[in-house]
Design a protein around this motif. Structure first.
Motif, PDB file in Angstrom:
ATOM      1  N   GLY A  74      13.756 -45.964  -1.712  1.00 21.79           N
ATOM      2  CA  GLY A  74      14.265 -46.064  -0.352  1.00 21.79           C
ATOM      3  C   GLY A  74      13.596 -47.136   0.480  1.00 21.79           C
ATOM      4  N   SER A  75      12.502 -47.696  -0.015  1.00 17.10           N
ATOM      5  CA  SER A  75      11.803 -48.762   0.711  1.00 17.10           C
ATOM      6  C   SER A  75      12.379 -50.116   0.291  1.00 17.10           C
ATOM      7  N   GLU A  76      11.691 -51.183   0.658  1.00 11.30           N
ATOM      8  CA  GLU A  76      12.145 -52.530   0.318  1.00 11.30           C
ATOM      9  C   GLU A  76      11.713 -52.963  -1.074  1.00 11.30           C
ATOM     10  N   ARG A  77      11.098 -52.068  -1.849  1.00  8.38           N
ATOM     11  CA  ARG A  77      10.703 -52.447  -3.207  1.00  8.38           C
ATOM     12  C   ARG A  77      11.930 -52.852  -4.021  1.00  8.38           C
ATOM     13  N   LYS A 121      28.483 -44.953  -2.947  1.00  9.25           N
ATOM     14  CA  LYS A 121      27.590 -44.477  -1.899  1.00  9.25           C
ATOM     15  C   LYS A 121      26.187 -44.332  -2.486  1.00  9.25           C
ATOM     16  N   VAL A 122      25.208 -44.937  -1.826  1.00  6.25           N
ATOM     17  CA  VAL A 122      23.837 -44.949  -2.339  1.00  6.25           C
ATOM     18  C   VAL A 122      22.935 -44.161  -1.400  1.00  6.25           C
ATOM     19  N   SER A 123      22.344 -43.097  -1.933  1.00  9.65           N
ATOM     20  CA  SER A 123      21.356 -42.331  -1.193  1.00  9.65           C
ATOM     21  C   SER A 123      20.030 -43.099  -1.163  1.00  9.65           C
ATOM     22  N   ARG A 124      19.310 -43.001  -0.063  1.00 10.64           N
ATOM     23  CA  ARG A 124      17.998 -43.647   0.015  1.00 10.64           C
ATOM     24  C   ARG A 124      16.943 -42.905  -0.798  1.00 10.64           C
ATOM     25  N   THR A 125      17.258 -41.694  -1.248  1.00 10.16           N
ATOM     26  CA  THR A 125      16.257 -40.895  -1.953  1.00 10.16           C
ATOM     27  C   THR A 125      16.572 -40.653  -3.423  1.00 10.16           C
ATOM     28  N   ILE A 131      21.864 -46.039  -8.522  1.00 12.83           N
ATOM     29  CA  ILE A 131      21.667 -47.437  -8.927  1.00 12.83           C
ATOM     30  C   ILE A 131      21.251 -47.533 -10.393  1.00 12.83           C
ATOM     31  N   PHE A 132      20.148 -46.884 -10.764  1.00 12.51           N
ATOM     32  CA  PHE A 132      19.643 -47.045 -12.132  1.00 12.51           C
ATOM     33  C   PHE A 132      20.650 -46.573 -13.177  1.00 12.51           C
ATOM     34  N   ALA A 133      21.221 -45.390 -12.985  1.00  9.46           N
ATOM     35  CA  ALA A 133      22.137 -44.853 -13.996  1.00  9.46           C
ATOM     36  C   ALA A 133      23.385 -45.711 -14.159  1.00  9.46           C
TER      37      ALA A 133
END
Length: 285
Positions: A74-77, A121-125, A131-133
């Motif tokens: 959820g951060s900018e990483r 739709k992308v959850s921040r948590t 994303i990865f899957a």
């Protein structure tokens, strides 16, 4: 069929790991899914790096590794995808891939920014699901990683732990991982054939461990290397070379971490036999 191998700190008591698998199979239904582990200690990037390093060489060429130990979700990483001569890797850019990639021929690293390959739709948590899957699934379907984003050369690296040799034939190492049996895995990495230390720093020649060594951890001394975890009396403390190729401290039919109050970072000293002709190594000054 393409193998996607999953390593996370999600555990198995919640739905997180299963949901990731559902997303992958919904996009790439012919994918073979393998769990390396979902029991990495929460947010423990070094433990994830060690387990991935230990497991990845044994998978077939073409495997896609998804490693999610992600305290910065959820951060900018960044999220990165890496192509080597034999595999693909996807992970947060926090160093969790570092130790596995030291043994790989890295060909390409990209920052994963192309959202068309994410869920709508992308959850921040829960980037593992969103994303990865899906990214892993699209790669399993043959998507080149350069479609995922721009190439980068500044991914984060964790230094590879390296013990050091000091005068008098003393090797200073530390515990870098504790497995579920309580075995203390050190950073002293050995060639399985001749017990030659392969990652020693500050030394100009090879150093070999043999039956004459002494291992010291806290107030305990171990005077030889054993062949396996059962090579001793019940409750006896042992030193041996584990399946990962690292020197380990164990207890026969017991738990070394509980007995010693073992923690990652605990110092380990190995005193070599100075009379051994193979151990003519000298520290670099």
């Amino acid at each position: 069929m393409t193998i996607v191998a999953l390593l996370t700190d999600f555990g198995m008591s919640d739905s997180y790991a299963g949901v990731m698998k559902g997303v992958i199979l919904g996009i790439a239904p012919e994918t073979v899914l393998i769990d390396i582990s979902h029991d990495i200690p929460p947010q423990d990037i070094r433990a994830g790096a060690f387990v991935l390093k230990s497991a990845s060489p044994y998978f077939p060429v073409g495997t896609i590794f998804v490693a999610i130990v992600d305290p910065g979700v959820g951060s900018e990483r960044r999220i990165i995808a890496v192509r080597t001569s034999r595999a693909l890797f996807i992970a947060p850019d926090n160093g969790v891939l570092s130790w596995a990639l030291y043994g790989e021929d890295v060909r390409e690293i990209v920052s994963v920014t192309e959202s068309r390959y994410w869920l709508p739709k992308v959850s921040r948590t829960f980037h593992g699901r969103d994303i990865f899957a899906p990214v892993a699934a699209h790669l399993a379907n043959g998507l080149p990683i350069d479609r995922l984003g721009r190439p980068i050369q500044d991914s984060i690296h964790l230094p590879l732990p390296r013990p050091r040799l000091e005068a008098g034939g003393v090797v200073h190492g530390e515990v870098i991982y504790i497995d579920r049996f309580g075995n203390l895995v050190t950073d002293i990495q050995l060639d399985p054939g001749d017990h030659r230390i392969t990652n020693l720093s500050g030394c100009e020649r090879d150093v070999h461990l043999n039956s004459a060594i002494r291992v010291q951890i806290r107030e305990h001394r171990i005077n030889s290397i054993r062949d396996d975890y059962a090579d001793g009396e019940p409750g006896e403390m042992l030193a041996l070379v584990g399946s990962s190729g690292h020197l380990e401290v164990a207890v026969c039919n017991g738990n070394a971490a509980l007995l010693l109050g073992g923690t990652v970072g605990m110092p380990v000293r190995v005193t070599l036999s100075l009379g051994d002709s193979q151990n003519s190594a000298h520290p670099i000054r």
